[in-house]
Design an enzyme around this catalytic site. Structure first.
Site, short mmCIF file in Angstrom:
data_model
loop_
_atom_site.label_atom_id
_atom_site.label_comp_id
_atom_site.label_asym_id
_atom_site.label_seq_id
_atom_site.Cartn_x
_atom_site.Cartn_y
_atom_site.Cartn_z
N THR A 98 -16.85 0.37 3.23
CA THR A 98 -15.45 0.74 3.42
C THR A 98 -15.36 2.15 3.98
OG1 THR A 98 -15.29 1.63 1.18
CG2 THR A 98 -14.77 -0.71 1.47
N ASP A 126 3.92 1.79 -4.51
CA ASP A 126 3.01 2.49 -5.40
C ASP A 126 2.83 1.61 -6.63
OD1 ASP A 126 1.66 4.12 -7.16
OD2 ASP A 126 3.12 5.76 -7.12
N VAL A 127 1.66 1.02 -6.81
CA VAL A 127 1.46 0.07 -7.91
C VAL A 127 1.53 0.74 -9.27
CG1 VAL A 127 0.09 -1.49 -6.46
CG2 VAL A 127 -1.07 0.24 -7.88
N TYR A 185 -13.66 5.94 -13.93
CA TYR A 185 -13.57 4.74 -13.08
C TYR A 185 -14.18 3.53 -13.78
CZ TYR A 185 -14.19 1.88 -8.83
OH TYR A 185 -14.16 0.87 -7.89
N ASP A 232 0.85 -1.18 0.00
CA ASP A 232 0.00 0.00 0.00
C ASP A 232 0.89 1.24 0.00
OD1 ASP A 232 -3.27 0.15 0.93
OD2 ASP A 232 -2.14 2.02 0.92
N LYS A 281 -12.24 0.03 -14.78
CA LYS A 281 -12.66 -1.27 -14.24
C LYS A 281 -13.16 -2.20 -15.34
CE LYS A 281 -11.71 -0.60 -9.90
NZ LYS A 281 -10.66 -1.41 -9.22
#
Length: 259
Positions: free
Chosen positions: A192, A65-66, A157, A39, A161
């Site tokens: 969440t 950091d992906v 978004y 993360d 996705k």
């Protein structure tokens, strides 16, 4: 519930600091997996990993950091050195972005897709040698109900996705001969931190939540652990004949006809 194939398997979970990622890491650790959480939020990640260790799990937290290939490469090398070869991957890290198509800049577009889509590929790329060498390797990408059904204001978004579901199907075909299964889960509304913060920003939080719940056939939204349960199932040997699939975890919302 026992899930065969998870005990002692090194599983990388991105976006593991809280929410679905943290819940997934917890479920996998409870079933004997050796969990590595990645993360960008190092402090929150360390708190999550500390809880896992306090419960007796083998767990590692690595700030990463992906969206950055060097960061991903170095993080997975650390996982490999500390826990052993990677046997499964959960690509959960993502950002929920709200932009107008006419006002969004190229830099904003690239930033959103770098996390939500490119990051999944980068993590797979740098885990692939380990996954190919593993027995029963599995990858789960966390997509979204917005990959199939969306609402106004969710650009880009929904596009990212949708791309992640397409990536899942393509990689499932490409990697099947290596014995690697690749699937996706598509959560809907999930309780969440981000959802709770959104509710708190509404003029009448209780009324807003009631409206959200009213459109769900189950009359409630998912808990992070319920999404984590679907992820754990797909990672396990119980799902050994499943690849290229997208599993909705949305309280029935995606099955509902509007009106």
């Amino acid at each position: 519930m026992s899930l065969p194939g998870l005990r002692d398997r090194v599983v990388v979970v991105t976006g593991a600091a809280d929410g679905i990622g943290a819940a997934t890491a917890r479920l996998l650790a409870e079933r004997g997996a050796r969990v590595a959480g990645l993360d960008v939020d190092a402090a929150r990640l360390e708190a999550t990993v500390a809880q896992l260790r306090d419960a007796g799990a083998t767990a590692l937290g690595v700030r990463a950091d992906v969206a950055d290939e060097g960061s991903v490469r170095d993080a997975l090398a650390r996982v490999r050195a500390d826990l052993g070869p990677i046997g499964a991957l959960v690509n959960n890290a993502g950002v929920n972005t709200y932009f107008d198509a006419g006002r969004m800049t190229v830099e904003e577009w690239d930033g959103a897709f770098a996390v939500d889509l490119r990051g999944a590929w980068l993590c797979l790329k740098h885990a692939l040698a380990d996954l190919r060498a593993a027995d029963g390797a599995s990858v789960v990408n966390v997509a979204s109900l917005h990959a199939r059904l969306t609402t106004a204001g969710m650009f880009p978004y929904a596009a990212a996705k949708s791309g992640l579901v397409g990536l899942t199907r393509s990689l499932a075909l490409d990697l099947a001969s290596d014995g690697i299964r690749v699937n996706a889960v598509s959560p809907g509304w999930t309780r969440t931190r981000l959802v709770e913060e959104w509710l708190a920003r509404q003029d009448d939080a209780a009324a807003a939540e009631a409206e959200v719940l009213s459109v769900h056939p189950l009359g409630r939204i998912a808990e992070p652990a319920e999404v984590g349960g679907a992820i754990a199932f797909l990672l396990s040997d119980l799902a050994s004949a499943i690849t290229g699939a997208e599993l909705p975890v949305d309280g029935g919302l995606g099955a509902r006809f509007a009106g």
